[in-house]
Motif scaffolding. Structure first.
Motif, mmCIF file in Angstrom:
data_model
loop_
_atom_site.group_PDB
_atom_site.id
_atom_site.type_symbol
_atom_site.label_atom_id
_atom_site.label_comp_id
_atom_site.label_asym_id
_atom_site.label_seq_id
_atom_site.Cartn_x
_atom_site.Cartn_y
_atom_site.Cartn_z
ATOM 1 N N HIS A 259 -4.816 4.540 10.787
ATOM 2 C CA HIS A 259 -4.800 4.153 9.384
ATOM 3 C C HIS A 259 -5.439 2.776 9.269
ATOM 4 N N ALA A 260 -6.463 2.668 8.465
ATOM 5 C CA ALA A 260 -7.128 1.385 8.278
ATOM 6 C C ALA A 260 -6.219 0.432 7.506
ATOM 7 N N ALA A 261 -6.533 -0.842 7.572
ATOM 8 C CA ALA A 261 -5.825 -1.815 6.739
ATOM 9 C C ALA A 261 -6.123 -1.516 5.264
ATOM 10 N N GLN A 262 -5.113 -1.709 4.419
ATOM 11 C CA GLN A 262 -5.318 -1.529 2.985
ATOM 12 C C GLN A 262 -5.249 -2.902 2.317
ATOM 13 N N ASN A 263 -6.414 -3.504 2.172
ATOM 14 C CA ASN A 263 -6.498 -4.811 1.528
ATOM 15 C C ASN A 263 -6.913 -4.707 0.066
ATOM 16 N N ARG A 264 -7.263 -3.499 -0.353
ATOM 17 C CA ARG A 264 -7.692 -3.297 -1.737
ATOM 18 C C ARG A 264 -6.467 -2.943 -2.582
ATOM 19 N N VAL A 265 -5.746 -3.970 -3.002
ATOM 20 C CA VAL A 265 -4.504 -3.794 -3.759
ATOM 21 C C VAL A 265 -4.558 -4.663 -5.007
ATOM 22 N N PRO A 266 -3.845 -4.275 -6.068
ATOM 23 C CA PRO A 266 -3.835 -5.087 -7.290
ATOM 24 C C PRO A 266 -3.000 -6.349 -7.116
ATOM 25 N N SER A 267 -3.124 -7.259 -8.055
ATOM 26 C CA SER A 267 -2.346 -8.501 -8.041
ATOM 27 C C SER A 267 -0.863 -8.174 -8.037
ATOM 28 N N GLY A 268 -0.118 -8.848 -7.156
ATOM 29 C CA GLY A 268 1.315 -8.618 -7.057
ATOM 30 C C GLY A 268 1.710 -7.618 -6.002
ATOM 31 N N SER A 269 0.746 -6.873 -5.451
ATOM 32 C CA SER A 269 1.028 -5.917 -4.388
ATOM 33 C C SER A 269 0.748 -6.550 -3.033
ATOM 34 N N VAL A 270 1.300 -5.951 -1.985
ATOM 35 C CA VAL A 270 1.188 -6.483 -0.634
ATOM 36 C C VAL A 270 0.204 -5.633 0.167
ATOM 37 N N ALA A 271 -0.752 -6.294 0.810
ATOM 38 C CA ALA A 271 -1.690 -5.592 1.682
ATOM 39 C C ALA A 271 -0.976 -5.161 2.966
ATOM 40 N N THR A 272 -1.473 -4.102 3.591
ATOM 41 C CA THR A 272 -0.893 -3.613 4.838
ATOM 42 C C THR A 272 -1.942 -3.613 5.936
ATOM 43 N N GLY A 273 -1.504 -3.820 7.169
ATOM 44 C CA GLY A 273 -2.402 -3.865 8.304
ATOM 45 C C GLY A 273 -2.715 -2.488 8.859
ATOM 46 N N ALA A 274 -3.728 -2.433 9.706
ATOM 47 C CA ALA A 274 -4.114 -1.180 10.353
ATOM 48 C C ALA A 274 -3.120 -0.835 11.458
ATOM 49 N N TYR A 275 -3.002 0.458 11.737
ATOM 50 C CA TYR A 275 -2.134 0.884 12.828
ATOM 51 C C TYR A 275 -2.558 2.266 13.302
ATOM 52 N N THR A 276 -2.127 2.609 14.519
ATOM 53 C CA THR A 276 -2.402 3.915 15.115
ATOM 54 C C THR A 276 -1.099 4.521 15.599
ATOM 55 N N LEU A 277 -0.854 5.766 15.244
ATOM 56 C CA LEU A 277 0.333 6.483 15.687
ATOM 57 C C LEU A 277 -0.076 7.577 16.667
ATOM 58 N N LEU A 278 0.571 7.589 17.832
ATOM 59 C CA LEU A 278 0.338 8.599 18.854
ATOM 60 C C LEU A 278 1.542 9.532 18.916
ATOM 61 N N ASN A 279 1.266 10.842 19.027
ATOM 62 C CA ASN A 279 2.332 11.834 19.050
ATOM 63 C C ASN A 279 1.981 12.943 20.035
ATOM 64 N N ALA A 280 2.997 13.658 20.495
ATOM 65 C CA ALA A 280 2.784 14.759 21.426
ATOM 66 C C ALA A 280 3.843 15.821 21.195
ATOM 67 N N SER A 281 3.493 17.074 21.518
ATOM 68 C CA SER A 281 4.460 18.158 21.387
ATOM 69 C C SER A 281 4.216 19.197 22.467
ATOM 70 N N TRP B 166 11.201 27.502 22.031
ATOM 71 C CA TRP B 166 11.655 26.174 22.435
ATOM 72 C C TRP B 166 10.588 25.158 22.058
ATOM 73 N N PHE B 167 11.000 23.999 21.561
ATOM 74 C CA PHE B 167 10.013 22.997 21.178
ATOM 75 C C PHE B 167 10.553 21.591 21.437
ATOM 76 N N VAL B 168 9.625 20.697 21.752
ATOM 77 C CA VAL B 168 9.946 19.289 21.936
ATOM 78 C C VAL B 168 8.796 18.475 21.355
ATOM 79 N N ARG B 169 9.126 17.379 20.681
ATOM 80 C CA ARG B 169 8.106 16.545 20.058
ATOM 81 C C ARG B 169 8.457 15.081 20.280
ATOM 82 N N LEU B 170 7.439 14.291 20.617
ATOM 83 C CA LEU B 170 7.609 12.856 20.798
ATOM 84 C C LEU B 170 6.735 12.142 19.777
ATOM 85 N N ASP B 171 7.364 11.422 18.850
ATOM 86 C CA ASP B 171 6.653 10.715 17.790
ATOM 87 C C ASP B 171 6.511 9.242 18.112
#
Length: 664
Positions: free
Chosen positions: A586-608, A622-627
């Motif tokens: 997820h890219a950083a979201q710096n395009r926000v209106p006045s009064g809103s808070v920008a968010t930084g970029a991050y990457t989520l890794l998952n497996a199942s 049977w299932f197993v998932r690691l988030d």
């Protein structure tokens, strides 16, 4: 995609109105599915749609509807902590997204406030279909962003043979989840019975950072989201009788949930809803119409907000929904459906923090949906006319609400086409004009809304919300390989949203509902590449989406818009075994209106990892998932909490989920 059987068409075809189409066929593993908004049940459609079958729901199911769907092309989530979250589609949320249950209205208060949960749980769901963009306008102006259809078999629509059922157990470490669900169905060629139930319990959600918590008058710090525990349960019973040319069925289901609201350490919500439904279809009729289908439902919804265990504001919503659909015979090559819909609801909020008045909303609609098959593809067209009356009844305990009535007559029109360029390539285009009547709270709100940390003020002079939308798609499929690219754009002449006024009341910033000009545009891309074919298979699935939303009246960005997202999945399968490893950036979201808070970029890794075990009388899955394997600290750009209570509710940290589903 396999040809859709007539039974599946019955399970999902509901047309509460009409419109156009756009091409991407639904991707699902498991049983055949139909596509919401495809009432004629063709084996090819021009709809931008995703369908999640039972296997996908096991793999990606979360405690809320929004988080379960988050990450699908163009779909994000309002994420008010782990217990309340509604889907956002192409940057649009609230009453621009229509949540349906078996193609009928799902009545609740989830669009009224971000901390109000959707009373549906994936443990009792067979399939979820997500329809995006202008094609969803067959469900009216309140579906300008899209439709989410949660499908079960609580009213059996096809004769059963003998007894069958499912049972599921699962547990998770990140939120101490313990859940169980089961269903049994029995019948013969004349009758069918369905019974199901579920229970889910979770604790406070683990996160990668220590957070402050004050539940008892003493502040403590822990790596948990304070006040994020939940307990929910529900069940249903339904039955149908069949004859050679139709069926008649009825069901009653209940849902109950008690959960923490996260934004406030000591505030919890106790929710309960009961829904009664009756449905029938008659086929092979003489004359102009081949079949007629009728559906009626009644819903009683209520939730109470508790502050440190003391009862506070009580929200209630009662409503009825009646839908009639008639499929006509071929006329000059055109095939289609005509229909009518009646909806009525009564809303009340009792308590000092009631920010909307008692109200009554009634709507009537007529709709038509037509398709013309051609040698090169197909053409689709549709229209919906509505008459909506919104009445504010004030509040007997509070004198701050305006009393009055507004009448609206919105129209929705759409047309689309799918063109076969070759056996592998198809091109689609859709155009739609939509009008949406303002909701009761948009017209008459006046009070403190702690979920948005604002004093919200309605505007009884608001007119129809009007928009024009276009989308174009390119679809390619060759054996196991596929790719879909969809570009979309929408222009709103009167986009109704909460705008800052610069004033304060009772130490809260005043936000007023206003109509502004707005524009949305974006791109969705996804595909699959088969990397290895043999006794085993290895596939690379990839996806990307982006949306840009602007308040054209001020030039500012609109709030809570998902940033650019890129993702990839390696999927391996051999015999009864399957496994996946995927990453989403997820890219950083710096395009926000006045009064809103920008968010930084991050990457989520998952497996199942999953394994299907066949026994004499049952199949065990049977299932197993690691988030969040890397335990990444991240904040959602689409959550109101990011601006109103930043730091209170980061996304969940590392969590292991395991379980088993038995089918017999």
């Amino acid at each position: 995609m396999k040809k859709i059987p007539s039974l599946s068409v019955l399970a999902c075809a509901s047309l509460s109105a009409l419109s156009g189409f756009s091409v991407a066929s639904a991707q699902t593993s498991g049983s055949e599915v139909v596509i919401t908004g495809n009432p004629l049940g063709r084996d090819q459609t021009a709809l931008p749609v995703n369908a999640l079958g039972r296997n996908e729901l096991i793999e990606r199911g979360q405690t809320t509807l929004g988080e379960t769907l988050n990450g699908l092309p163009g779909v994000s989530s309002t994420y008010f902590g782990p217990n309340a979250s509604r889907p956002i589609i192409r940057g649009l949320d609230g009453d621009r997204i229509r949540v349906l249950n078996n193609s009928a209205s799902s009545l609740d208060a989830s669009s009224l406030s971000y901390d109000h949960a959707v009373p549906l749980d994936v443990l009792s769901t067979e399939r979820i279909e997500v329809l995006r963009g202008s094609a969803a306008l067959q469900y009216g102006g309140s579906a300008v962003g899209g439709v989410v259809n949660v499908i079960d078999n609580r009213i059996p629509r096809e004769a059963l043979s003998g007894v069958s059922g499912k049972a599921q157990l699962q547990a998770g470490t990140g939120n101490a989840e313990r859940s169980a669900a089961g269903l049994v169905e029995a019948g013969n060629e004349r009758w069918a019975l369905h019974v199901d139930g579920f229970e889910r319990r979770t604790g406070d959600v683990r996160v990668p950072v220590s957070l402050a918590c004050d539940k008892t008058g003493e502040t403590r710090y822990a790596r948990r989201i304070c006040n994020s525990a939940s307990q929910s349960q529900g069940g249903a019973i339904g039955a149908s009788t069949f004859w050679s040319d139709g069926y008649l069925g009825a069901s009653v289901n209940s849902y109950q949930s008690d959960y923490g609201t996260v934004a406030e350490d000591r505030v919890t919500i106790g929710m309960k809803t009961t829904r009664y439904a009756l449905e029938s279809q008659v086929r092979n009729l003489p004359g102009w119409f081949e079949s007629v289908k009728a559906r009626v439902s009644h819903t009683d919804y209520q939730h109470t907000e508790f502050d440190n265990g003391i009862s506070g504001t009580v929200f209630a919503n009662q409503g009825q929904d009646l839908r009639l659909e008639a499929r006509h015979r071929v006329l000059a090559g055109w095939q289609g459906v005509l229909g009518a819909q009646l909806e009525s609801s009564r809303f009340s909020a009792v308590g000092d923090e009631a920010f909307a008045p008692f109200s009554r909303t009634r709507s009537r609609a007529l709709f038509v949906h037509e398709e013309l098959p051609t040698a090169w593809g197909q053409v689709n067209a549709g229209a919906r006319w509505e008459s909506v009356r919104v009445q504010s009844l004030g509040n007997p305990s509070l004198d701050r609400f305006e009393v009055g009535t507004r009448d609206f007559t919105p129209w929705s029109l759409a047309a689309g086409a799918a063109y076969k360029l070759s056996s592998a390539w198809a091109l689609t285009g859709n155009a739609a004009m939509s009008q949406r009547a303002p909701k009761d709270y948009e017209l008459f709100a006046n009070g403190p809304h702690l979920a948005t940390h604002a004093w919200e003020v309605g505007n009884s002079a608001l007119g129809l919300e009007k928009s024009n939308s276009l989308d174009f798609g390119l679809d390619w499929k060759s054996g196991p390989h596929r790719m879909t690219v969809t570009a979309f754009a929408s222009r709103f002449a009167n986009y109704i949203g909460l705008m800052n006024t610069g004033e304060t009341q009772e130490e809260l910033p005043v936000q007023a509902y206003q109509g502004v000009k707005a524009r949305f545009q974006g791109l969705e891309v996804n595909g699959r590449q088969r990397l290895w074919q043999g006794p085993s298979t290895l596939d690379l699935d990839w996806r990307a989406d982006t949306v840009r939303a602007t308040n054209s009246s001020t030039g500012e960005p609109l709030p809570r818009i998902a940033p650019l997202r890129l993702g990839a999945t390696l999927a391996y399968a051999q015999g009864p075994w399957s496994s996946k490893l995927w990453a989403d950036w997820h890219a950083a979201q710096n395009r926000v209106p006045s009064g809103s808070v920008a968010t930084g970029a991050y990457t989520l890794l998952n497996a199942s990892l999953s394994y299907r075990q066949r026994l004499d009388a049952a199949v065990l899955h049977w299932f197993v998932r690691l988030d969040n394997l890397s335990d990444q600290l991240a904040y959602s750009a689409t959550s109101i909490l990011t601006s109103t209570a930043f730091g209170k509710s980061p996304l969940p940290g590392r969590s292991l989920k395991l379980g088993v589903q038995a089918s017999f």
